[in-house]
Write an enzyme that holds these catalytic residues in place. Structure first.
Site, PDB file in Angstrom:
ATOM      1  N   ASP A 186      -4.868  -9.380 -10.432  1.00 46.59           N
ATOM      2  CA  ASP A 186      -4.929  -8.028  -9.879  1.00 46.59           C
ATOM      3  C   ASP A 186      -3.500  -7.649  -9.487  1.00 46.59           C
ATOM      4  O   ASP A 186      -2.940  -8.184  -8.530  1.00 46.59           O
ATOM      5  CB  ASP A 186      -5.853  -7.998  -8.660  1.00 46.59           C
TER       6      ASP A 186
ATOM      7  N   TYR B 160      -9.315  -8.834  -2.316  1.00 49.69           N
ATOM      8  CA  TYR B 160      -9.688  -7.486  -1.884  1.00 49.69           C
ATOM      9  C   TYR B 160     -11.175  -7.416  -1.545  1.00 49.69           C
ATOM     10  O   TYR B 160     -12.012  -7.994  -2.237  1.00 49.69           O
ATOM     11  CB  TYR B 160      -9.337  -6.491  -2.991  1.00 49.69           C
TER      12      TYR B 160
ATOM     13  N   LYS C 258      -4.352   3.758  -7.019  1.00 48.44           N
ATOM     14  CA  LYS C 258      -3.281   3.525  -6.058  1.00 48.44           C
ATOM     15  C   LYS C 258      -1.931   4.024  -6.592  1.00 48.44           C
ATOM     16  O   LYS C 258      -1.719   5.218  -6.702  1.00 48.44           O
ATOM     17  CB  LYS C 258      -3.250   2.046  -5.698  1.00 48.44           C
TER      18      LYS C 258
ATOM     19  N   ARG D 279     -18.148   8.374 -24.500  1.00 44.08           N
ATOM     20  CA  ARG D 279     -18.273   7.105 -23.791  1.00 44.08           C
ATOM     21  C   ARG D 279     -17.641   5.955 -24.585  1.00 44.08           C
ATOM     22  O   ARG D 279     -17.019   5.059 -24.018  1.00 44.08           O
ATOM     23  CB  ARG D 279     -19.746   6.796 -23.501  1.00 44.08           C
TER      24      ARG D 279
END
Length: 377
Positions: free
Chosen positions: A167, A96, A192, A44
C-alpha cells in the site's frame, strides 16, 4: 521520462489535437455484427477514459498493468481477490483500519486468514507456513510512520512463494516505486494524494505480473467497483499537479515535525525514519523523501479537545493527502475498527493525533499549531 514529466505528458497524443483527454460517458458501445467484437463494449468491463487514466497510473509506477477502482478499499479488495480458501496473509499490526476491517470481517467468510505482526522488520523464515500466500506491507505505516525494508521483505516472501503487496498511498510513485524494488503489486487510495483535493473517491492497482493482472481485470468486471468516466478524467487532471503539490506538502511537513519535536508540550512525534537510525537508512534507500504526514501526542496536562477546537486551518476530519491540512485521532477515526488490544499492539495510542500537511504557508500552519497548543493549556 522523469515522473514530473510523465504526470503531465503521458497522454500527449489525443484525438483532434486536444491538449486534455476527452471524456467518454457511454455505458455501451456498438459492436461489429460480423465479429460481435470491438475495443470497448460495456463501461463496467472497459471504458476509454478509464483506460487513459490506467495508462497514466502504469507510467507513474513503472508498471505494465494498471486498474482504476471506485475507492481505495475497492482496490484493496481486488488485491486480495486472487487468494483461495486456506490462504494466509501476513500484515503489519498498524495496517489501515479499513484494511483491518476487511481482513477481520470478510476474510473469515472466504476461508482466508490474516495474521498480524507488530513489526514486519522482524519477520523471518520461521513466520512463513505452507499457507502463507501474501505479505501486505505499508511503509511508512499508518499512523505510526514506521518503516519496512521492502527489498528484505520481497526476498523473504518470494523465497516462500508469497506475493508482496504494498500500500503506497502515503508515498505515491513520486516518492517511492515498490515495483522497482521487487514488489508484485502496488495499491493506492487515489482519493488521497493522487486526487489531492478531497473531492473524489478512487483506488489504483498496478502490477507487472500478468497472472495477477488477469485476476484484477476480473475483479473489476465481476464486482463492478470501477471508476466512472468523469472521475477518471478528473483524476487524470489532478495527477498533473501531484509532484508539485507533494513537494510543497513535504517541505511543510518537515518544518512542522522539526518544530513540534522541540516543543515541551508535545511529548512524542512520529515521522518516517524518526523511530531509529536503521529505519532512517532504510527509508532513504527506498524512498525519495518522508512524505507529508506527521503524527504526534500532546502532553498529559493539555486538553486535546480544546487544542483541536482552537485550530484555524487543519480541519478535524479523516482522510489525508489533500491540498488542505487535515488532522484526526486515529484511535477513534481511521482505526476505530480495531479493538483496543489490537491498537495497543500496533502502537496507536488513544491520544495520538495524525496531521496531514497541506500546501498552505508553513509559517501560518506553525503559528496556528502554536496558538492551539496555548489554548489547550
Amino acid at each position: 521520462m522523469h515522473i514530473r514529466t510523465a504526470a503531465v505528458q503521458t497522454l500527449r497524443e489525443n484525438e483532434l489535437g486536444a491538449v486534455v483527454p476527452p471524456v467518454h460517458l457511454a455505458s455501451t458501445f456498438e459492436l461489429d455484427p460480423a465479429t460481435e467484437d470491438a475495443p470497448y463494449a460495456y463501461q463496467r468491463g472497459s471504458n476509454p477514459t478509464r483506460a487513459q487514466l490506467e495508462t497514466v497510473l502504469a507510467a507513474l509506477d513503472g508498471a505494465e498493468h494498471a486498474f482504476a477502482f471506485a475507492s481505495g478499499m475497492a482496490a484493496t479488495a481486488a488485491v486480495f481477490s486472487p487468494l483461495e480458501v486456506g490462504d494466509e496473509v501476513i500484515l503489519p499490526a498498524t495496517v489501515y483500519g479499513g484494511t483491518f476491517r476487511f481482513v477481520d470481517r470478510i476474510f473469515p467468510q472466504r476461508g482466508l486468514t490474516g495474521r498480524y505482526v507488530a513489526d514486519l522488520g522482524e519477520l523471518t523464515d520461521a513466520d512463513f507456513t505452507e499457507h502463507t500466500r501474501m505479505v501486505f506491507v505499508e511503509t511508512p505505516a499508518n499512523p505510526t510512520l514506521r518503516i519496512t525494508d521492502l527489498r528484505r521483505i520481497v526476498e523473504l516472501a518470494h523465497r516462500h512463494g508469497a506475493i508482496v503487496a504494498v500500500d503506497n498511498t502515503f508515498m505515491t510513485p513520486v516518492l517511492q516505486r515498490p515495483l522497482t524494488l521487487g514488489a508484485d503489486v502496488v495499491v493506492q487510495s487515489a482519493t488521497k494524494y493522487l486526487a489531492g483535493h478531497s473531492d473524489l473517491l478512487a483506488g489504483a492497482v498496478t502490477t507487472n505480473n500478468a497472472g495477477l493482472a488477469e485476476a484484477y481485470a476480473l475483479a473489476q468486471k465481476a464486482s463492478g467497483g470501477v471508476l466512472p468516466p468523469q472521475d477518471s478524467f478528473r483524476l487524470i487532471q489532478a495527477i498533473k499537479t501531484l509532484p508539485l503539490r507533494l513537494e510543497r506538502q513535504q517541505a511543510n511537513a518537515i518544518r512542522i515535525h522539526e518544530h513540534l519535536r522541540e516543543r515541551s508540550d508535545v511529548t512524542a512525534t512520529w515521522f518516517p525514519g524518526s523511530h531509529s537510525e536503521a529505519e532512517a537508512r532504510i527509508h532513504a534507500s527506498q524512498a525519495d523523501g518522508p512524505g507529508a504526514v506527521v503524527s504526534f501526542e500532546l502532553a498529559e496536562d493539555l486538553d486535546r479537545v480544546a487544542f483541536l477546537r482552537a485550530l484555524r486551518y487543519p480541519a478535524f476530519a479523516v482522510s489525508l493527502g489533500g491540498v488542505e491540512s487535515l488532522i484526526c485521532r486515529p484511535a477513534t477515526m481511521t482505526h476505530e475498527a480495531m479493538a483496543p488490544e489490537d491498537r495497543s499492539l500496533a502502537g496507536i495510542g488513544d491520544e495520538m493525533l495524525r496531521l496531514s500537511v497541506g500546501i498552505e504557508d508553513a509559517d501560518d500552519l506553525i503559528a496556528d499549531l502554536d496558538q492551539a497548543l496555548a489554548a489547550a493549556r
